[in-house]
Design an enzyme around this catalytic site. Structure first.
Site, PDB file in Angstrom:
ATOM      1  N   HIS A  24       0.845  -1.208   0.000  1.00 24.73           N
ATOM      2  CA  HIS A  24       0.000   0.000   0.000  1.00 24.73           C
ATOM      3  C   HIS A  24       0.877   1.254   0.000  1.00 24.73           C
ATOM      4  CE1 HIS A  24      -3.167  -2.554   2.330  1.00 24.73           C
ATOM      5  NE2 HIS A  24      -3.596  -2.411   1.087  1.00 24.73           N
ATOM      6  N   LYS A  48     -17.636  -5.586   9.108  1.00 20.92           N
ATOM      7  CA  LYS A  48     -16.405  -6.381   9.287  1.00 20.92           C
ATOM      8  C   LYS A  48     -15.866  -6.192  10.700  1.00 20.92           C
ATOM      9  CE  LYS A  48     -14.131  -6.536   4.747  1.00 20.92           C
ATOM     10  NZ  LYS A  48     -12.995  -5.955   4.024  1.00 20.92           N
ATOM     11  N   ARG A  97      -2.429  -6.458  -8.192  1.00 25.19           N
ATOM     12  CA  ARG A  97      -1.267  -7.316  -7.925  1.00 25.19           C
ATOM     13  C   ARG A  97      -1.158  -8.443  -8.939  1.00 25.19           C
ATOM     14  NH1 ARG A  97      -3.309  -8.175  -1.958  1.00 25.19           N
ATOM     15  NH2 ARG A  97      -5.107  -8.340  -3.330  1.00 25.19           N
ATOM     16  N   SER A 134      -3.289  -7.522   3.189  1.00 24.75           N
ATOM     17  CA  SER A 134      -3.621  -7.306   4.605  1.00 24.75           C
ATOM     18  C   SER A 134      -4.144  -8.606   5.223  1.00 24.75           C
ATOM     19  CB  SER A 134      -4.697  -6.220   4.747  1.00 24.75           C
ATOM     20  OG  SER A 134      -4.214  -4.996   4.270  1.00 24.75           O
TER      21      SER A 134
HETATM   22  O1  PNS Z   1      -9.340  -2.669   0.631  1.00 31.36           O
HETATM   23  P1  PNS Z   1     -10.616  -3.142   0.027  1.00 31.36           P
HETATM   24  O2  PNS Z   1     -11.425  -3.896   1.053  1.00 31.36           O
HETATM   25  O3  PNS Z   1     -10.400  -3.906  -1.249  1.00 31.36           O
HETATM   26  O4  PNS Z   1     -11.476  -1.820  -0.389  1.00 31.36           O
HETATM   27  C1  PNS Z   1     -12.771  -1.913  -0.934  1.00 31.36           C
HETATM   28  C2  PNS Z   1     -13.412  -0.518  -1.027  1.00 31.36           C
HETATM   29  C3  PNS Z   1     -13.460   0.150   0.344  1.00 31.36           C
HETATM   30  C4  PNS Z   1     -12.645   0.339  -1.991  1.00 31.36           C
HETATM   31  C5  PNS Z   1     -14.868  -0.722  -1.570  1.00 31.36           C
HETATM   32  O5  PNS Z   1     -15.515  -1.705  -0.830  1.00 31.36           O
HETATM   33  C6  PNS Z   1     -15.714   0.552  -1.527  1.00 31.36           C
HETATM   34  O6  PNS Z   1     -15.423   1.514  -2.197  1.00 31.36           O
HETATM   35  N1  PNS Z   1     -16.782   0.543  -0.707  1.00 31.36           N
HETATM   36  C7  PNS Z   1     -17.645   1.708  -0.524  1.00 31.36           C
HETATM   37  C8  PNS Z   1     -19.073   1.410  -0.933  1.00 31.36           C
HETATM   38  C9  PNS Z   1     -19.277   1.630  -2.423  1.00 31.36           C
HETATM   39  O7  PNS Z   1     -19.124   2.712  -2.925  1.00 31.36           O
HETATM   40  N2  PNS Z   1     -19.664   0.528  -3.136  1.00 31.36           N
HETATM   41  C10 PNS Z   1     -19.994   0.563  -4.560  1.00 31.36           C
HETATM   42  C11 PNS Z   1     -18.815   0.529  -5.505  1.00 31.36           C
HETATM   43  S1  PNS Z   1     -17.831  -0.866  -5.310  1.00 31.36           S
END
Ligand code: PNS
Length: 167
Positions: A24, A48, A97, A134
């Site tokens: 990150h 979570k 990745r 993570s």
């Molecule tokens: O680190 P991660 O868990 O892969 O991140 C995921 C994240 C936080 C980027 C994604 O879940 C997110 O943007 N959630 C916010 C809700 C949202 O906008 N959802 C619709 C589009 S995916």
């Protein structure tokens, strides 16, 4: 990256960052050189059970990126596109990745573009970090392994406190 308009180019790098890894941080420092401002945005996800609370994750990102002047750490609730509109951001940054990341990232990028007109820029993870996640860091520390080579120093210090039995 030069902005096509005279407006500053503000990007958001969203994620869980639970915890922040060296992968990150590599993406943050490469992203910081592409945009005028880079907001690291942690999703406040009530569903979570996190390893670290959001405020502590924000603090760790601030400490690890304190040398990067145009980087800010924050959190958000709800839709990412709504947060982007509130913060005046026009681009999302995400890392890829391996091919296995592609499908979920594609879906997220297309949804975000359709819902909010926000483009996603992908950077390939640094090859020396492409095995890091993570989830794996959490698994290793909870099983007593040492992750200090895989995470920034402020994260390693907190993990040592939290899991004193690390080898
Ligand atoms: O680190 P991660 O868990 O892969 O991140 C995921 C994240 C936080 C980027 C994604 O879940 C997110 O943007 N959630 C916010 C809700 C949202 O906008 N959802 C619709 C589009 S995916």
């Amino acid at each position: 990256m030069t902005s096509v308009s005279s407006r500053p180019l503000v990007a958001i790098y969203p994620g869980s960052f639970d915890p922040l890894t060296n992968g990150h941080l590599d993406l943050i420092s490469r992203g910081a050189s592409l945009f005028d401002r880079l907001l690291i945005a942690i999703l406040r996800n009530t569903q979570k059970a996190p390893l670290f609370p959001v405020d502590e994750r924000i603090q760790m990102i601030r400490e690890a990126s304190s040398h990067l002047e145009n980087v800010e750490a924050d959190s958000f609730e709800g839709l990412l596109v709504d947060y982007a509109a509130r913060r005046g951001a026009s681009v999302f940054l995400r890392g890829i990745r391996a091919v296995s990341d592609y499908e979920a990232e594609l879906q997220m990028a297309l949804l975000n573009r359709r819902m909010g007109g926000v483009e996603t820029i992908f950077l390939m993870a640094g090859e020396e970090f492409s095995f890091l996640s993570s989830r794996m860091i959490k698994e290793i520390v909870t099983l007593g392994g040492d992750v200090s080579n895989f995470v920034p120093a402020p994260v390693a210090a907190r993990l040592r406190k939290r899991f004193p039995g690390q080898r």
